[in-house]
Design an enzyme around this catalytic site. Structure first.
Site, PDB file in Angstrom:
ATOM      1  N   LYS A 161       0.829  -1.205   0.000  1.00 58.49           N
ATOM      2  CA  LYS A 161       0.000   0.000   0.000  1.00 58.49           C
ATOM      3  C   LYS A 161       0.862   1.252   0.000  1.00 58.49           C
ATOM      4  CE  LYS A 161      -4.044  -2.015   2.278  1.00 58.49           C
ATOM      5  NZ  LYS A 161      -4.714  -2.151   3.570  1.00 58.49           N
TER       6      LYS A 161
ATOM      7  N   LYS B  93      -5.297 -11.298  -5.824  1.00 58.54           N
ATOM      8  CA  LYS B  93      -6.458 -11.647  -4.987  1.00 58.54           C
ATOM      9  C   LYS B  93      -7.651 -10.785  -5.399  1.00 58.54           C
ATOM     10  CE  LYS B  93      -6.539  -8.681  -1.036  1.00 58.54           C
ATOM     11  NZ  LYS B  93      -6.424  -8.317   0.321  1.00 58.54           N
TER      12      LYS B  93
ATOM     13  N   LYS C 266     -11.716  -5.079  -4.416  1.00 63.04           N
ATOM     14  CA  LYS C 266     -12.423  -3.961  -5.059  1.00 63.04           C
ATOM     15  C   LYS C 266     -11.430  -3.006  -5.717  1.00 63.04           C
ATOM     16  CE  LYS C 266     -15.901  -0.852  -5.500  1.00 63.04           C
ATOM     17  NZ  LYS C 266     -16.311   0.108  -4.507  1.00 63.04           N
TER      18      LYS C 266
END
Ligand code: TYM
Length: 326
Positions: free
Chosen positions: A111, A191, A194
């Site tokens: 991230k 994976k 969204k």
């Protein structure tokens, strides 16, 4: 009764990845355990987000979870920011968490690589997750595979705390995985998530389900209709295992290996089963959306129950740390 705790971010939709990886287990566990489930809005704000839609998305996540089968008479559902003790315990746990442990978390590395300026909240994210779990002294935490590293850190934080202060304040929480602990996205690569745009939503319409499933990645060796495939490496087959009967799964396996069926035949059966399985969930979601006050009432009751449990743990934690009683 063993206590179960788990959380989900309201930043994403409820999709078949987090449904099969975690929420299916959440629903099953409420029959034999004391279960506490949390919509973790304080985690969601560690990444860029839209302030105007955070609250509606939090409510929509509650609608989805209730529609998926969480029963407020059997479990507690609440919103993290409604129980301020999460943030307070996080601060206390900050003082026993080594910086190096936080820096090596793979989700932090992923991230932070995607952000120009990395907020400290992203680094401290797993401490808040540990606080979520330890606040309720949870024994078991049903999660998907991607959360195992965070869970291991929660265990480490509990151990360090207990050793540092010489009291067993926190039990070490154990992860619980479902048979479908990792669902890949429709691209068959990363994976299902969204933020990667590779999901099938739990509340998608039959048309949306088919439109997304139709072009989804299968075994790349099946370049033409006549090429036999290997179901073991096909993401669509993994999803079949969750939505189709044992007999159908055996049939699909044989048809794939012999090239008796093309990938579209296989996907059509999966779409039909998925649409049938999710129809009642969509129906319940529509009913709940029409009664948002009922959903707010469930969340309000959940937060009140959790504030009491959380405060009891915090009283103990403050005392153990030698903080002055008010
Ligand atoms: P989140 O919101 O990303 O995901 C919620 C749950 O769904 C699982 N999951 C998946 N499982 C299999 N395949 C997938 N493609 C998939 N995508 C998501 C996740 O493993 C998770 O169990 N940090 C957590 C939320 C959290 C939490 C907690 C969890 C905050 N505090 C305390 C447990 C305990 C998260 O971002 O999950």
């Amino acid at each position: 009764m063993p206590r179960v705790f788990s959380g989900i971010q309201p930043s994403g939709e409820l999709h078949i990845g987090n449904y099969l990886g975690a929420v299916v287990n959440w629903v099953a566990l409420q029959f034999q355990h004391e279960c506490i489930y949390c919509i973790v809005d304080l985690h969601a704000i560690t990444q860029p987000y839209d302030t105007a839609t955070l609250a509606p998305r939090t409510l929509e996540m509650a609608v989805g979870l209730l529609a998926a089968g969480l029963d407020p008479s059997r479990c507690t559902l609440f919103v993290q920011s409604h129980v301020p003790q999460h943030a307070e315990l996080m601060w206390l746990l900050n003082t026993v968490t080594p910086l190096g442990e936080l820096e090596r978390m793979t989700q932090f590395k992923d991230k932070s690589a995607r952000q120009e300026s990395v907020p400290a909240g992203l680094l401290n994210y797993p401490i808040l997750q540990a606080a979520d779990i330890l606040l309720y002294k949870a024994d078991r935490v049903p999660v998907g595979e991607d959360q195992l590293q965070h869970l291991e850190l929660s265990r480490e934080i509990a151990r360090r705390w207990n050793t540092r202060f010489g009291v067993e304040t926190f039990p070490e929480p154990q992860p619980m995985l479902s048979p479908t602990r990792k669902i890949l996205g429709l691209d068959g690569q990363a994976k299902m998530s969204k933020s990667l745009g590779n999901t099938i939503g739990l509340l998608d319409s039959p048309e949306e389900i088919w439109a997304k499933l139709r072009p989804a990645m299968t075994d790349p060796a099946r370049k033409t209709r006549k090429d036999p495939g290997n179901p073991e490496i096909c993401n669509i087959f993994t999803i079949h295992r969750a939505f189709s009967t044992g007999e159908q799964v055996t049939h699909v396996d044989a048809q794939c290996r012999s090239a008796g069926w093309g990938c579209l035949d296989c996907k059509r059966l999966l779409a039909d089963n998925m649409i049938a399985a999710l129809a009642p969930v969509r129906e319940r979601a529509a009913e709940l959306r029409a009664r948002p006050e009922r959903v707010r009432e469930v969340l309000g009751d959940g937060a009140a129950h959790c504030r009491a449990l959380a405060e009891a743990t915090l009283v103990e934690a403050r005392q153990v740390m030698g903080l002055q009683a008010p």
